[in-house]
Design a protein around this motif. Structure first.
Motif: not given
Length: 340
Positions: A151, A153-155, A160-165
């Protein structure tokens, strides 16, 4: 012997030149390399080749999957892939996690900041070196996070990622190597990478006075030493019992002998080919160890071993790769292993 050589074994690899050969030929060469005693196979990842006539540019990602299925023990990796423009870094992380699950302990992700000839033809903006370096740093951060966390979340500035797995992760992490020819990216490799990739045939002081010190500096900043990294170098070698053939074989790769000023901002294979074809064979050979004597190859390669490089990946320039693999495997690799 340098400290890093004592920890990491001598590895002798084969460079699968995707700019020169199609995917099926490259697969046959990789299988031949394994059968002739090479320890690794690294493939370039170009969208466009250095030459238009007779050029190739198969995609590295499906090729690695196919070659993994056709071989059993060689290490497989990219030298190098650019995870910042054509690819979103999260997609690279997913692809190599999948490859790592399928072929445990055999995959290596080699990354670099890229070349305009691979990105500009897709309508992508080609930024200056500072931005390319910043994108590479951030891409590595995203990839590492996705490999190690759930999960995510990176900005960041660029990604960027949003709750990525990534749901399918290998039990044994895929090593990440950074390819570089300048001090900034080399320091980055020392700080964050499992290995470092560069190429042979440049001014000796570049390696001794710039790259190796920068690598050691980066490692020290991360509380590590050179002994923690696999030091890989693409060895550009042309070997044949006929010395004239060994010389002429280098002409296909004449673009490597162009100076940075001559090829900066050249992103068209037709123009790159025109510039390269204007060079005489004596200059095209300047980046290569060209000799019909196996002992001369060993002596000249030893200068890189003395600098600490332990993973030597051999790039053969000629059209008959099967012959080159067999000749080098029989005449040179045993001598190199004996010196180790």
């Amino acid at each position: 012997m340098p400290e890093q050589n004592r920890r990491h074994p001598l590895r002798l690899g084969y460079k699968a030149s995707a700019e020169q050969f199609g995917p099926n030929e490259l697969t046959d060469f990789a299988i031949a390399a394994e059968g002739n005693g090479f320890d690794s196979v690294f493939v370039s990842d170009h969208f466009q080749p250095w030459r238009h006539d007779g050029g190739h540019a198969p995609s590295a990602l499906p090729w690695l999957g196919a070659v993994g299925a056709r071989t059993s023990k060689v290490l497989l990796g990219t030298s190098v892939l650019t995870p910042t423009f054509r690819y979103q870094p999260a997609v690279v992380a997913q692809a190599f996690a999948t490859l790592g699950v399928m072929y445990p302990g055999r995959m290596i992700l080699g990354v670099g900041s890229g070349e305009s000839m691979n990105e500009v033809p897709l309508g992508l903006h080609w930024p200056d070196g500072k931005e390319r370096f910043a994108r590479l740093k951030e891409a590595i951060t995203v990839i590492r996070k996705l490999w190690s966390e759930d999960r995510v979340s990176y900005e960041g500035t660029y990604y960027s990622t949003d709750k990525a797995t990534i749901y399918d992760k290998p039990e044994q992490p895929v090593p990440l190597y950074v390819g570089a020819s300048g001090p900034a990216a080399t320091r980055l490799a020392g700080r964050v990478a499992d290995g470092f990739i560069t190429t042979s045939g440049k001014a000796p002081e570049l390696y001794a006075d710039t790259l190796i010190p920068a690598l050691a500096e980066g490692a020290e900043k991360a509380g590590r030493s050179l002994s923690d990294l696999d030091l890989m170098i693409e060895m550009k070698v042309s070997f044949d019992h006929d010395p004239e053939k060994a010389l002429q074989d280098t002409k296909h790769w004449a673009a490597l002998a162009l100076s940075p000023d001559e090829k900066t901002h050249v992103d068209d294979p037709i123009e790159m080919q025109r510039l390269a074809d204007a060079l005489p064979a004596e200059r095209t050979a300047s980046r290569w160890i060209v000799s019909a004597d196996p002992d001369e190859h060993v002596r000249r390669i030893q200068t890189y071993r003395d600098l600490g490089f332990n993973h030597l990946v051999f790039h053969f320039p000629g059209t008959d790769q099967q012959r080159a693999i067999e000749l080098y495997g029989a005449a040179v690799l045993p001598k190199l292993r004996a010196t180790a």
